[in-house]
Scaffold this motif. Structure first.
Motif, PDB file in Angstrom:
ATOM      1  N   ASP A 192      -8.626  -3.450   2.909  1.00 39.16           N
ATOM      2  CA  ASP A 192      -9.786  -2.495   2.264  1.00 39.16           C
ATOM      3  C   ASP A 192      -9.323  -1.050   2.950  1.00 39.16           C
ATOM      4  OD1 ASP A 192     -11.593  -0.981   0.705  1.00 39.16           O
ATOM      5  OD2 ASP A 192     -13.320  -2.195   1.455  1.00 39.16           O
TER       6      ASP A 192
ATOM      7  N   GLN B 125      -7.786   1.276  -2.008  1.00 34.74           N
ATOM      8  CA  GLN B 125      -7.205   0.172  -2.164  1.00 34.74           C
ATOM      9  C   GLN B 125      -7.890  -0.891  -1.688  1.00 34.74           C
ATOM     10  OE1 GLN B 125      -2.991   0.696  -1.020  1.00 34.74           O
ATOM     11  NE2 GLN B 125      -2.629   1.389  -3.297  1.00 34.74           N
ATOM     12  N   GLU B 126      -8.359  -1.961  -2.309  1.00 36.87           N
ATOM     13  CA  GLU B 126      -8.729  -3.301  -1.897  1.00 36.87           C
ATOM     14  C   GLU B 126      -7.912  -4.565  -2.512  1.00 36.87           C
ATOM     15  OE1 GLU B 126     -12.911  -5.280  -1.864  1.00 36.87           O
ATOM     16  OE2 GLU B 126     -12.785  -3.416  -2.540  1.00 36.87           O
TER      17      GLU B 126
ATOM     18  N   HIS C 196       0.792  -1.095   0.018  1.00 38.46           N
ATOM     19  CA  HIS C 196      -0.095   0.017   0.131  1.00 38.46           C
ATOM     20  C   HIS C 196       1.032   1.185   0.032  1.00 38.46           C
ATOM     21  CE1 HIS C 196      -3.329   2.534   2.289  1.00 38.46           C
ATOM     22  NE2 HIS C 196      -3.019   2.819   1.018  1.00 38.46           N
TER      23      HIS C 196
ATOM     24  N   THR D  34     -10.814   0.643 -11.967  1.00 36.64           N
ATOM     25  CA  THR D  34     -10.536   0.265 -10.702  1.00 36.64           C
ATOM     26  C   THR D  34      -9.853  -1.228 -10.760  1.00 36.64           C
ATOM     27  OG1 THR D  34     -12.646  -0.895 -10.488  1.00 36.64           O
ATOM     28  CG2 THR D  34     -12.353   1.130  -9.112  1.00 36.64           C
TER      29      THR D  34
END
Length: 85
Positions: free
Chosen positions: A61, A65-66, A11, A84
């Protein structure tokens, strides 16, 4: 076909001080990605052939960002370009 043993993701975000409960790492045994551990979503309504049923599990999540696992049984459906994916 090979078994998945590890899934890594990063991330990338600005270096800011986190004041709440920060997520430092998510560790999930790879067998948890097996279809019987995923949440079923049912047969796709846009199926063009067969009965493709999907299931997934979200591991992370945060913000935009997931990350997770997704599976689909045999069948066909249109794939639309999305920002996405």
């Amino acid at each position: 076909l090979e078994a998945i043993h590890k899934v890594w993701f990063v991330h990338d975000h600005a270096n800011i001080e986190e004041r709440s409960n920060p997520i430092r790492a998510v560790i999930t045994p790879y067998h948890q990605s097996a279809p019987q551990h995923l949440v079923p979503s049912g047969v796709r309504g846009d199926a063009t052939h067969g009965s493709p049923a999907t299931a997934s599990q979200t591991l992370y999540d945060v913000g935009p960002q997931e990350v997770g696992f997704w599976t689909c049984t045999p069948g066909s459906f249109p794939v639309v370009s999305r920002k996405t994916t």
